[in-house]
Design an enzyme around this catalytic site. Structure first.
Site, PDB file in Angstrom:
ATOM      1  N   ASN A 125      41.217  21.340  38.747  1.00 42.00           N
ATOM      2  CA  ASN A 125      40.103  22.251  39.015  1.00 42.00           C
ATOM      3  C   ASN A 125      39.377  22.445  37.688  1.00 42.00           C
ATOM      4  OD1 ASN A 125      38.376  24.248  39.807  1.00 42.00           O
ATOM      5  ND2 ASN A 125      39.951  25.673  40.498  1.00 42.00           N
TER       6      ASN A 125
ATOM      7  N   GLY B 258      38.970  38.227  46.994  1.00 42.06           N
ATOM      8  CA  GLY B 258      39.481  38.066  45.631  1.00 42.06           C
ATOM      9  C   GLY B 258      38.421  38.535  44.658  1.00 42.06           C
TER      10      GLY B 258
ATOM     11  N   ARG C 292      29.702  40.257  41.539  1.00 38.84           N
ATOM     12  CA  ARG C 292      28.499  39.826  42.280  1.00 38.84           C
ATOM     13  C   ARG C 292      28.070  40.910  43.263  1.00 38.84           C
ATOM     14  NH1 ARG C 292      31.205  34.368  44.186  1.00 38.84           N
ATOM     15  NH2 ARG C 292      32.241  34.038  42.206  1.00 38.84           N
TER      16      ARG C 292
ATOM     17  N   GLY D 258      43.632  37.454  46.272  1.00 38.72           N
ATOM     18  CA  GLY D 258      44.183  38.535  45.435  1.00 38.72           C
ATOM     19  C   GLY D 258      44.180  39.913  46.076  1.00 38.72           C
TER      20      GLY D 258
HETATM   21  P1  ADP Z   1      39.773  34.629  42.291  1.00 42.91           P
HETATM   22  O1  ADP Z   1      38.584  34.803  43.190  1.00 42.91           O
HETATM   23  O2  ADP Z   1      39.423  34.645  40.834  1.00 42.91           O
HETATM   24  O3  ADP Z   1      40.707  33.520  42.690  1.00 42.91           O
HETATM   25  P2  ADP Z   1      41.953  36.379  43.091  1.00 42.91           P
HETATM   26  O4  ADP Z   1      42.120  35.863  44.467  1.00 42.91           O
HETATM   27  O5  ADP Z   1      43.033  36.128  42.110  1.00 42.91           O
HETATM   28  O6  ADP Z   1      40.555  36.003  42.466  1.00 42.91           O
HETATM   29  O7  ADP Z   1      41.770  37.969  43.205  1.00 42.91           O
HETATM   30  C1  ADP Z   1      41.566  38.801  42.130  1.00 42.91           C
HETATM   31  C2  ADP Z   1      41.520  40.249  42.643  1.00 42.91           C
HETATM   32  O8  ADP Z   1      42.747  40.504  43.289  1.00 42.91           O
HETATM   33  C3  ADP Z   1      41.340  41.283  41.549  1.00 42.91           C
HETATM   34  O9  ADP Z   1      40.383  42.242  41.972  1.00 42.91           O
HETATM   35  C4  ADP Z   1      42.697  41.920  41.465  1.00 42.91           C
HETATM   36  O10 ADP Z   1      42.617  43.274  41.176  1.00 42.91           O
HETATM   37  C5  ADP Z   1      43.269  41.717  42.838  1.00 42.91           C
HETATM   38  N1  ADP Z   1      44.729  41.630  42.740  1.00 42.91           N
HETATM   39  C6  ADP Z   1      45.440  40.627  42.267  1.00 42.91           C
HETATM   40  N2  ADP Z   1      46.767  40.896  42.285  1.00 42.91           N
HETATM   41  C7  ADP Z   1      46.871  42.117  42.758  1.00 42.91           C
HETATM   42  C8  ADP Z   1      47.957  42.978  42.996  1.00 42.91           C
HETATM   43  N3  ADP Z   1      49.206  42.602  42.747  1.00 42.91           N
HETATM   44  N4  ADP Z   1      47.664  44.192  43.528  1.00 42.91           N
HETATM   45  C9  ADP Z   1      46.392  44.549  43.805  1.00 42.91           C
HETATM   46  N5  ADP Z   1      45.320  43.749  43.595  1.00 42.91           N
HETATM   47  C10 ADP Z   1      45.555  42.569  43.072  1.00 42.91           C
END
Ligand code: ADP
Length: 400
Positions: free
Chosen positions: A7, A209, A240, A331
């Site tokens: 990626n 996420g 965004r 996430g």
């Molecule tokens: P990306 O779009 O960068 O792949 P992710 O899917 O990793 O993003 O999501 C990131 C989001 O998920 C952030 O807002 C973060 O706060 C939230 N997040 C990640 N892990 C946790 C957790 N264990 N508890 C609560 N929120 C989480």
């Protein structure tokens, strides 16, 4: 067969080596700050222990690729480069040309180049990753897996914007949708998990996420999704703004003496949870902590997000004339029981019932609705990498 999943971003290159005989992770790593001061590579084994680390100038993606192979060899993850059966690349934008993954040829690269105007930040980086891997592994087959492909089944009434039709024909102005590999994985996996046939089922996938999008899936095929020409449309996200009146761009530009590009940059990078809460964080965990502590704007940001998810789910139920399964992923979707409960409680009128105890979990596959709920609600952790690896293996084996 061992498959390398790549990626590539503009200054980064994330990778995973997966053993596809049993679909297990062998190693994962990342090169950061390519072409910048402080460039480095870090690689971990399947247990998360660091097994390779380099801090040195990494001028470009070819050097990054060389270093990735060096890390895999030095850590004895592989004995020789020949062990890598194929490379699967995540590619952002495939326009209307790619409805599925494909083996990379000169024509495919030309098409990825053609779609640079639609994915100006990602497609050039994806191409650099592909060309760097070709240089370092010239005989290894390479596969492109597009973020847009899964959404290509949307009907015109869902993907067209109401601007003059010629703009669609001339420039490809339309909704494409993103996170397609995640929506495809989750909508398929939930059917396996529930032991149901995707045919005849109406599914909503909530990928929440840093970037967030929803999709409506009927018979295993996407019929609508919330991201658009670019990943800016749809829900309020980490940084965004999501959907808003297009006239807002001109209004801000005129009032702040900014160019449209500058306003778009602001809408992509300084808006969303970050811009509303105004505390320098776009992380949902921080927003939750602030809101719970009485921070009004963080609470507003959270309310806006919950409300927008609810409205979008409602619109997809209307679009599909019903819904059988709602899935939460990524996430926030996987790790946010509060969000899931808050949003789903808004659908009690529809007969949705959440088991609060079961819902109080993070990061695992689970049905969070009660047995008598009219709609099955699930958490399905996404796995875009395994989807990329599966597509890569299938295409490379079929081409043999
Ligand atoms: P990306 O779009 O960068 O792949 P992710 O899917 O990793 O993003 O999501 C990131 C989001 O998920 C952030 O807002 C973060 O706060 C939230 N997040 C990640 N892990 C946790 C957790 N264990 N508890 C609560 N929120 C989480």
């Amino acid at each position: 067969m061992k498959i390398l999943i790549v990626n590539a971003g503009s200054s980064s290159l994330k990778y995973q080596l997966v053993d596809m005989d049993n679909e297990t992770l062998i190693a994962k790593g990342g090169v950061e700050r390519i072409g910048l001061e402080g460039a480095n590579l870090k690689q971990k084994d399947a247990e998360g222990n660091v097994n390779a680390k380099f801090e040195q100038p990494i001028e470009n993606h070819v050097v990054a690729c060389d270093l990735m192979i060096k890390a895999l060899l030095d850590s004895k993850v592989i004995a020789s480069m020949d062990e890598i059966g194929a490379v699967g690349h995540r590619v952002l934008h495939g326009g209307e040309e790619f409805t599925a993954s494909c083996i990379i040829t000169e024509e495919v690269k030309a098409a990825i180049r053609k779609y640079i105007p639609l994915g100006p930040l990602h497609n050039p980086a994806n191409l650099m990753g592909i060309e760097a891997c070709e240089k370092v592994m010239p005989t290894t087959p390479q596969v492109a897996v597009f973020d847009t492909a899964f959404h290509q089944t949307m009907p015109p009434k869902a993907f067209m914007y109401g601007v003059p039709y010629e703009f669609y024909k001339e420039m490809g102005v339309r909704r494409y949708g993103f996170h397609g590999t995640s929506h495809r994985y989750v909508s398929k996996r939930v059917c396996e998990f529930l032991n149901i046939d995707p045919v005849g089922k109406k599914i909503i996938v909530c990928h929440l996420g840093n970037g967030s999008s929803l999709s409506a899936v009927v018979d295993g095929k996407c019929v609508d999704t919330s991201m658009g020409l670019t990943p800016l449309e749809g829900l309020l996200m980490g940084t965004r703004c999501g959907s808003c009146d297009p006239a807002v761009v001109q209004f801000i530009a005129n009032n702040k003496n900014m160019t449209p590009d500058e306003v778009l940059n602001l809408m992509n990078k300084k808006s969303g949870l970050l811009g509303i809460a105004g505390e320098g964080t776009s992380d949902m965990r921080d927003i939750d902590a602030l809101a719970d502590g009485g921070h009004e704007r963080a609470a507003l940001a959270r309310d806006m997000l919950y409300y927008q998810i609810k409205k979008l789910i409602g619109s997809y139920i209307a679009a599909m004339n019903g819904v059988d399964v709602i899935c939460f992923t990524a996430g926030i979707g996987e790790n946010g029981p509060e969000l899931r409960e808050a949003v789903m409680s808004e659908f009690e009128w529809l007969g949705v019932k959440i088991d609060k105890d079961v819902n109080n979990c993070k990061g695992k596959e689970v049905v969070i609705s009660t047995p008598d709920s009219k709609v099955t609600v699930c958490v399905i952790p996404t796995n875009e990498e395994i989807m990329i690896a599966r597509d890569t293996k299938e295409l490379v084996e079929a081409a043999k």
